[in-house]
Design a protein around this motif. Structure first.
Motif, PDB file in Angstrom:
ATOM      1  N   LEU A  15      -0.147  14.363 -16.319  1.00  0.00           N
ATOM      2  CA  LEU A  15       0.942  15.196 -16.832  1.00  0.00           C
ATOM      3  C   LEU A  15       1.003  16.495 -16.039  1.00  0.00           C
ATOM      4  CD1 LEU A  15       0.336  14.835 -20.678  1.00  0.00           C
ATOM      5  CD2 LEU A  15       2.094  13.683 -19.310  1.00  0.00           C
ATOM      6  N   THR A  16       2.203  17.020 -15.865  1.00  0.00           N
ATOM      7  CA  THR A  16       2.366  18.312 -15.217  1.00  0.00           C
ATOM      8  C   THR A  16       2.440  19.366 -16.313  1.00  0.00           C
ATOM      9  OG1 THR A  16       3.545  17.284 -13.390  1.00  0.00           O
ATOM     10  CG2 THR A  16       3.779  19.666 -13.641  1.00  0.00           C
ATOM     11  N   MET A  17       1.319  20.062 -16.525  1.00  0.00           N
ATOM     12  CA  MET A  17       1.246  21.103 -17.550  1.00  0.00           C
ATOM     13  C   MET A  17       0.828  22.412 -16.900  1.00  0.00           C
ATOM     14  SD  MET A  17      -0.572  19.209 -20.835  1.00  0.00           S
ATOM     15  CE  MET A  17      -1.964  18.474 -19.949  1.00  0.00           C
ATOM     16  N   SER A  18       1.411  23.497 -17.341  1.00  0.00           N
ATOM     17  CA  SER A  18       1.021  24.817 -16.849  1.00  0.00           C
ATOM     18  C   SER A  18      -0.375  25.149 -17.380  1.00  0.00           C
ATOM     19  CB  SER A  18       2.019  25.865 -17.331  1.00  0.00           C
ATOM     20  OG  SER A  18       1.935  26.004 -18.744  1.00  0.00           O
ATOM     21  N   ASP A  87       1.372  15.857 -27.781  1.00  0.00           N
ATOM     22  CA  ASP A  87       2.282  16.995 -27.745  1.00  0.00           C
ATOM     23  C   ASP A  87       3.507  16.773 -28.623  1.00  0.00           C
ATOM     24  OD1 ASP A  87       2.639  19.621 -26.350  1.00  0.00           O
ATOM     25  OD2 ASP A  87       4.571  18.687 -25.901  1.00  0.00           O
ATOM     26  N   GLY A  88       4.025  17.884 -29.165  1.00  0.00           N
ATOM     27  CA  GLY A  88       5.229  17.850 -29.976  1.00  0.00           C
ATOM     28  C   GLY A  88       6.507  17.785 -29.175  1.00  0.00           C
ATOM     29  N   GLY A  89       6.422  17.976 -27.866  1.00  0.00           N
ATOM     30  CA  GLY A  89       7.584  17.853 -27.002  1.00  0.00           C
ATOM     31  C   GLY A  89       8.538  19.029 -27.030  1.00  0.00           C
ATOM     32  N   LEU A  90       8.059  20.188 -27.443  1.00  0.00           N
ATOM     33  CA  LEU A  90       8.951  21.342 -27.559  1.00  0.00           C
ATOM     34  C   LEU A  90       9.087  22.148 -26.267  1.00  0.00           C
ATOM     35  CD1 LEU A  90       7.833  22.597 -31.079  1.00  0.00           C
ATOM     36  CD2 LEU A  90       9.789  21.147 -30.498  1.00  0.00           C
ATOM     37  N   THR A  91       8.182  21.927 -25.311  1.00  0.00           N
ATOM     38  CA  THR A  91       8.246  22.757 -24.099  1.00  0.00           C
ATOM     39  C   THR A  91       8.238  21.932 -22.818  1.00  0.00           C
ATOM     40  OG1 THR A  91       5.854  23.124 -24.182  1.00  0.00           O
ATOM     41  CG2 THR A  91       7.244  24.804 -25.212  1.00  0.00           C
ATOM     42  N   GLU A  92       7.085  21.629 -22.293  1.00  0.00           N
ATOM     43  CA  GLU A  92       6.972  21.123 -20.926  1.00  0.00           C
ATOM     44  C   GLU A  92       6.935  19.612 -20.764  1.00  0.00           C
ATOM     45  OE1 GLU A  92       3.552  22.968 -19.114  1.00  0.00           O
ATOM     46  OE2 GLU A  92       4.202  24.960 -19.710  1.00  0.00           O
ATOM     47  N   ILE A  93       6.518  18.894 -21.761  1.00  0.00           N
ATOM     48  CA  ILE A  93       6.295  17.458 -21.598  1.00  0.00           C
ATOM     49  C   ILE A  93       6.905  16.692 -22.772  1.00  0.00           C
ATOM     50  CG2 ILE A  93       4.237  17.700 -20.159  1.00  0.00           C
ATOM     51  CD1 ILE A  93       2.540  17.353 -22.623  1.00  0.00           C
ATOM     52  N   PRO A  94       7.106  15.387 -22.609  1.00  0.00           N
ATOM     53  CA  PRO A  94       7.742  14.602 -23.672  1.00  0.00           C
ATOM     54  C   PRO A  94       6.898  14.527 -24.952  1.00  0.00           C
ATOM     55  CG  PRO A  94       7.797  13.415 -21.570  1.00  0.00           C
ATOM     56  CD  PRO A  94       6.908  14.607 -21.384  1.00  0.00           C
ATOM     57  N   GLY A  96       4.890  13.218 -27.968  1.00  0.00           N
ATOM     58  CA  GLY A  96       3.962  12.103 -28.082  1.00  0.00           C
ATOM     59  C   GLY A  96       3.026  11.933 -26.910  1.00  0.00           C
ATOM     60  N   SER A  97       3.199  12.733 -25.864  1.00  0.00           N
ATOM     61  CA  SER A  97       2.324  12.623 -24.690  1.00  0.00           C
ATOM     62  C   SER A  97       0.879  12.953 -25.073  1.00  0.00           C
ATOM     63  CB  SER A  97       2.763  13.595 -23.594  1.00  0.00           C
ATOM     64  OG  SER A  97       4.047  13.286 -23.123  1.00  0.00           O
ATOM     65  N   LEU A  98      -0.047  12.114 -24.637  1.00  0.00           N
ATOM     66  CA  LEU A  98      -1.472  12.365 -24.860  1.00  0.00           C
ATOM     67  C   LEU A  98      -1.926  13.415 -23.851  1.00  0.00           C
ATOM     68  CD1 LEU A  98      -4.143  11.673 -26.289  1.00  0.00           C
ATOM     69  CD2 LEU A  98      -4.424   9.807 -24.638  1.00  0.00           C
ATOM     70  N   THR A  99      -2.246  14.609 -24.339  1.00  0.00           N
ATOM     71  CA  THR A  99      -2.576  15.730 -23.449  1.00  0.00           C
ATOM     72  C   THR A  99      -4.071  15.928 -23.267  1.00  0.00           C
ATOM     73  OG1 THR A  99      -2.448  17.284 -25.301  1.00  0.00           O
ATOM     74  CG2 THR A  99      -0.445  16.966 -23.972  1.00  0.00           C
ATOM     75  N   VAL A 100      -4.833  15.810 -24.356  1.00  0.00           N
ATOM     76  CA  VAL A 100      -6.272  16.088 -24.333  1.00  0.00           C
ATOM     77  C   VAL A 100      -6.983  15.131 -25.279  1.00  0.00           C
ATOM     78  CG1 VAL A 100      -8.073  17.810 -24.855  1.00  0.00           C
ATOM     79  CG2 VAL A 100      -5.906  18.550 -23.887  1.00  0.00           C
ATOM     80  N   VAL A 101      -8.184  14.744 -24.909  1.00  0.00           N
ATOM     81  CA  VAL A 101      -9.086  14.048 -25.816  1.00  0.00           C
ATOM     82  C   VAL A 101     -10.365  14.868 -25.870  1.00  0.00           C
ATOM     83  CG1 VAL A 101     -10.412  11.956 -26.294  1.00  0.00           C
ATOM     84  CG2 VAL A 101      -8.110  11.781 -25.326  1.00  0.00           C
ATOM     85  N   CYS A 102     -10.847  15.092 -27.074  1.00  0.00           N
ATOM     86  CA  CYS A 102     -12.021  15.936 -27.304  1.00  0.00           C
ATOM     87  C   CYS A 102     -13.152  15.114 -27.901  1.00  0.00           C
ATOM     88  CB  CYS A 102     -11.603  17.054 -28.258  1.00  0.00           C
ATOM     89  SG  CYS A 102     -12.929  18.110 -28.820  1.00  0.00           S
ATOM     90  N   LEU A 103     -14.329  15.252 -27.327  1.00  0.00           N
ATOM     91  CA  LEU A 103     -15.529  14.669 -27.924  1.00  0.00           C
ATOM     92  C   LEU A 103     -16.168  15.730 -28.802  1.00  0.00           C
ATOM     93  CD1 LEU A 103     -14.996  13.008 -25.263  1.00  0.00           C
ATOM     94  CD2 LEU A 103     -17.449  12.554 -25.265  1.00  0.00           C
ATOM     95  N   PRO A 104     -16.845  15.340 -29.871  1.00  0.00           N
ATOM     96  CA  PRO A 104     -17.560  16.336 -30.655  1.00  0.00           C
ATOM     97  C   PRO A 104     -18.794  16.804 -29.887  1.00  0.00           C
ATOM     98  CG  PRO A 104     -18.071  14.166 -31.474  1.00  0.00           C
ATOM     99  CD  PRO A 104     -17.027  13.993 -30.405  1.00  0.00           C
ATOM    100  N   PRO A 105     -19.355  17.940 -30.247  1.00  0.00           N
ATOM    101  CA  PRO A 105     -20.598  18.363 -29.601  1.00  0.00           C
ATOM    102  C   PRO A 105     -21.678  17.294 -29.779  1.00  0.00           C
ATOM    103  CG  PRO A 105     -19.701  20.122 -30.941  1.00  0.00           C
ATOM    104  CD  PRO A 105     -18.921  18.898 -31.263  1.00  0.00           C
ATOM    105  N   MET A 106     -22.383  17.020 -28.687  1.00  0.00           N
ATOM    106  CA  MET A 106     -23.464  16.033 -28.728  1.00  0.00           C
ATOM    107  C   MET A 106     -24.379  16.274 -27.539  1.00  0.00           C
ATOM    108  SD  MET A 106     -21.533  12.513 -27.444  1.00  0.00           S
ATOM    109  CE  MET A 106     -20.125  12.643 -28.515  1.00  0.00           C
ATOM    110  N   PRO A 107     -25.555  15.657 -27.530  1.00  0.00           N
ATOM    111  CA  PRO A 107     -26.431  15.804 -26.364  1.00  0.00           C
ATOM    112  C   PRO A 107     -25.708  15.352 -25.094  1.00  0.00           C
ATOM    113  CG  PRO A 107     -27.625  14.826 -28.179  1.00  0.00           C
ATOM    114  CD  PRO A 107     -26.182  14.854 -28.586  1.00  0.00           C
ATOM    115  N   LYS A 108     -25.904  16.100 -24.044  1.00  0.00           N
ATOM    116  CA  LYS A 108     -25.205  15.823 -22.784  1.00  0.00           C
ATOM    117  C   LYS A 108     -25.446  14.395 -22.309  1.00  0.00           C
ATOM    118  CE  LYS A 108     -24.151  17.904 -18.349  1.00  0.00           C
ATOM    119  NZ  LYS A 108     -24.379  19.049 -17.470  1.00  0.00           N
TER     120      LYS A 108
END
Length: 121
Positions: A15-18, A87-94, A96-108
């Motif tokens: 995705l092209t995100m600022s 994303d909600g699609g209000l600014t830069e990208i369509p 429903g776009s998947l922008t980020v996936v976050c893992l919970p804190p855990m051992p490296k």
């Protein structure tokens, strides 16, 4: 702790995100993860060590690492139960776009099982 606790954020490199958009999307992911972990959302993370790791990670400086990944790598992480931000699609990208996936804190070492092969953002 011998194996440092870390939280990974994987940003969709397709995705092209600022920079500001990326920062906002990562902040959404961090907030969602923290709320679920503090609520003890057992449906998302049934293992009790997640809450223990969260508390230790919080007390040890909250190390975070931002990576970039393909949409398919991110879909795989979502399929493994990690936090998707769409994303909600209000600014830069369509909408429903998947922008980020976050893992919970855990051992490296444990986290590396999921993010191996992804590069730093």
């Amino acid at each position: 702790m011998a194996d440092h606790l870390v939280q990974y954020y994987v940003v969709n490199r397709e995705l092209t995100m600022s920079p500001g958009k990326i920062a906002a999307q990562v902040a959404h992911a961090a907030t969602l993860a923290a709320i679920d972990l503090l609520r003890g959302d057992a449906s998302r993370f049934p293992a009790p060590e997640f809450l223990q790791w969260f508390a230790e990670w919080y007390g040890d400086g909250m190390k975070k690492i931002v990576l970039k990944g393909s949409a398919s790598a991110m879909d795989k992480l979502v399929g493994q139960g990690f936090y998707p931000v769409r994303d909600g699609g209000l600014t830069e990208i369509p909408s429903g776009s998947l922008t980020v996936v976050c893992l919970p804190p855990m051992p490296k070492a444990k986290a590396q099982l999921y993010v191996k092969g992804l590069s730093l953002y």
